[in-house]
Design a protein around this motif. Structure first.
Motif, mmCIF file in Angstrom:
data_model
loop_
_atom_site.group_PDB
_atom_site.id
_atom_site.type_symbol
_atom_site.label_atom_id
_atom_site.label_comp_id
_atom_site.label_asym_id
_atom_site.label_seq_id
_atom_site.Cartn_x
_atom_site.Cartn_y
_atom_site.Cartn_z
ATOM 1 N N HIS A 1 -4.379 4.846 3.568
ATOM 2 C CA HIS A 1 -3.735 4.932 2.257
ATOM 3 C C HIS A 1 -4.897 5.427 1.290
ATOM 4 O O HIS A 1 -5.621 4.669 0.815
ATOM 5 N N CYS B 1 1.909 1.856 -3.424
ATOM 6 C CA CYS B 1 0.825 2.284 -4.307
ATOM 7 C C CYS B 1 0.617 3.664 -4.077
ATOM 8 O O CYS B 1 0.374 4.586 -5.170
ATOM 9 N N TYR C 1 -11.219 -0.803 -0.059
ATOM 10 C CA TYR C 1 -11.553 -2.040 0.241
ATOM 11 C C TYR C 1 -12.969 -2.542 -0.179
ATOM 12 O O TYR C 1 -14.009 -1.517 0.089
ATOM 13 N N ALA D 1 0.760 -1.246 0.029
ATOM 14 C CA ALA D 1 -0.055 0.056 -0.146
ATOM 15 C C ALA D 1 0.873 1.270 -0.020
ATOM 16 O O ALA D 1 0.606 2.154 -0.830
ATOM 17 N N ALA E 1 -7.161 0.578 4.258
ATOM 18 C CA ALA E 1 -7.631 1.475 3.261
ATOM 19 C C ALA E 1 -7.722 2.868 3.688
ATOM 20 O O ALA E 1 -7.432 4.018 3.020
ATOM 21 N N ASN F 1 -3.657 2.421 -7.826
ATOM 22 C CA ASN F 1 -4.868 1.974 -7.006
ATOM 23 C C ASN F 1 -4.368 0.520 -6.480
ATOM 24 O O ASN F 1 -4.092 -0.342 -7.137
ATOM 25 N N LEU F 2 -4.636 0.342 -5.236
ATOM 26 C CA LEU F 2 -4.609 -0.975 -4.625
ATOM 27 C C LEU F 2 -6.081 -1.298 -4.135
ATOM 28 O O LEU F 2 -6.760 -0.522 -3.327
ATOM 29 N N CYS G 1 -5.855 3.193 -1.621
ATOM 30 C CA CYS G 1 -6.241 1.905 -1.309
ATOM 31 C C CYS G 1 -7.813 1.978 -1.064
ATOM 32 O O CYS G 1 -8.321 2.943 -0.695
#
Length: 300
Positions: free
Chosen positions: A255, A214, A260, A211, A252, A220-221, A258
């Motif tokens: 970050h 990223c 979820y 993360a 999420a 984008n994660l 990120c």
């Protein structure tokens, strides 16, 4: 004494020679790990969406339904340690990477491949991804019958051991019969209940490092808990589900690139989309892939 030594050498040399030849032949049999390693070695700079995770990703995400150049680097029982190691090996060469899709399953935070029932799979990463090629051997990782079956199947019957397609996706066809489906629900849920928190912080650290990268590279994660059959879901522990979602939401939240996606209760998926209790069949994987691609496209 010299005669005895010569006798020993005479006895063991053919055995050692057969073992060496067998090891070479076993390693030369193409498999999913060699395919994925070779693909990444040659094409990682072109990949725009990278899929990581366990069998839920391996069976659940079909790259042909993604708009960007996508590769599925997931595999059966692949734990976060190996997701991270694959990512780390190629991270400097991901010149066009836009998205990483990583599955977060019921047991992902509490699982470690080396310590589970599938620990024999570790040798595949050491041998074919080159993580530690001198630490494992095909001959010592499986029993004699299994290795003989592999040799006969490939060299005499000319049957492939590769289960995935060129983009790393391995489809399941259809849905297993009701009785086996129910049995699988019980067996899979019991295997996936956490035993302890021994690997929790280690796994959080692996995701955190991915993360962080990223965020730095503006990639984008997407952490995804895939859909689950009602049968499987009913056998899970609510406390472990809550912990899984809490940890994922927390990662999420800190970050900025990120997100979820918890799809375990997604009503668009039904029994006909599952091959067994917790794996999509090809039809379900198509639906899931299209839905995730739509989400990724909206983030452009």
């Amino acid at each position: 004494m010299r005669r005895f030594t010569k006798s020993l050498l005479f006895f063991f040399c053919p055995i050692i020679l057969v073992a060496i030849i067998s090891e070479i032949l076993l390693r030369d049999i193409p498999n999913d790990y060699t395919l994925k390693s070779e693909y990444l070695n040659k094409n990682c700079s072109e990949i725009e969406t990278l899929i990581l995770g366990n069998s839920h990703a391996y069976r659940g995400f079909n790259p042909k339904y993604f708009s960007d150049q996508t590769f599925n680097a997931a595999n059966v029982s692949q734990s976060m340690e190996y997701d991270f190691m694959i990512f780390q090996k190629y991270q400097k060469e991901f010149q066009n990477l836009k998205n990483i899709v990583l599955t977060i399953s019921y047991n992902s935070y509490f699982n470690k491949l080396k310590m589970g029932g599938s620990s024999w799979r570790v040798k595949n990463y050491n041998l074919y991804f080159g993580f530690n090629p001198f630490m494992d051997f095909e001959l010592s990782s499986n029993n004699l019958k299994y290795n003989l079956d592999r040799l006969i199947k490939f060299y005499l019957s000319h049957k492939s051991s590769i289960k995935c397609d060129a983009q790393g996706y391995a489809p399941f066809q259809g849905t297993i019969e009701d009785e086996k489906f129910e049995e699988y629900c019980v067996d899979a849920s019991q295997r996936h209940h956490k035993k302890n928190d021994l690997y929790l912080q280690e796994n959080i650290s692996y995701i955190g490092d991915i993360a962080d990268f990223c965020v730095k590279e503006n990639i984008n994660l997407i952490l995804i808990t895939p859909p689950m059959s009602e049968c499987y879901k009913s056998k899970l522990k609510e406390s472990q589900i809550t912990e899984m979602t809490r940890l994922s939401d927390s990662i999420a939240s800190i970050h900025k690139t990120c997100k979820y996606l918890n799809m375990m209760d997604d009503v668009e998926f039904n029994r006909n989309d599952f091959h067994n209790a917790d794996h999509m069949n090809d039809n379900g994987a198509s639906k899931l892939s299209l839905k995730v691609n739509k989400f990724l496209s909206a983030k452009k």
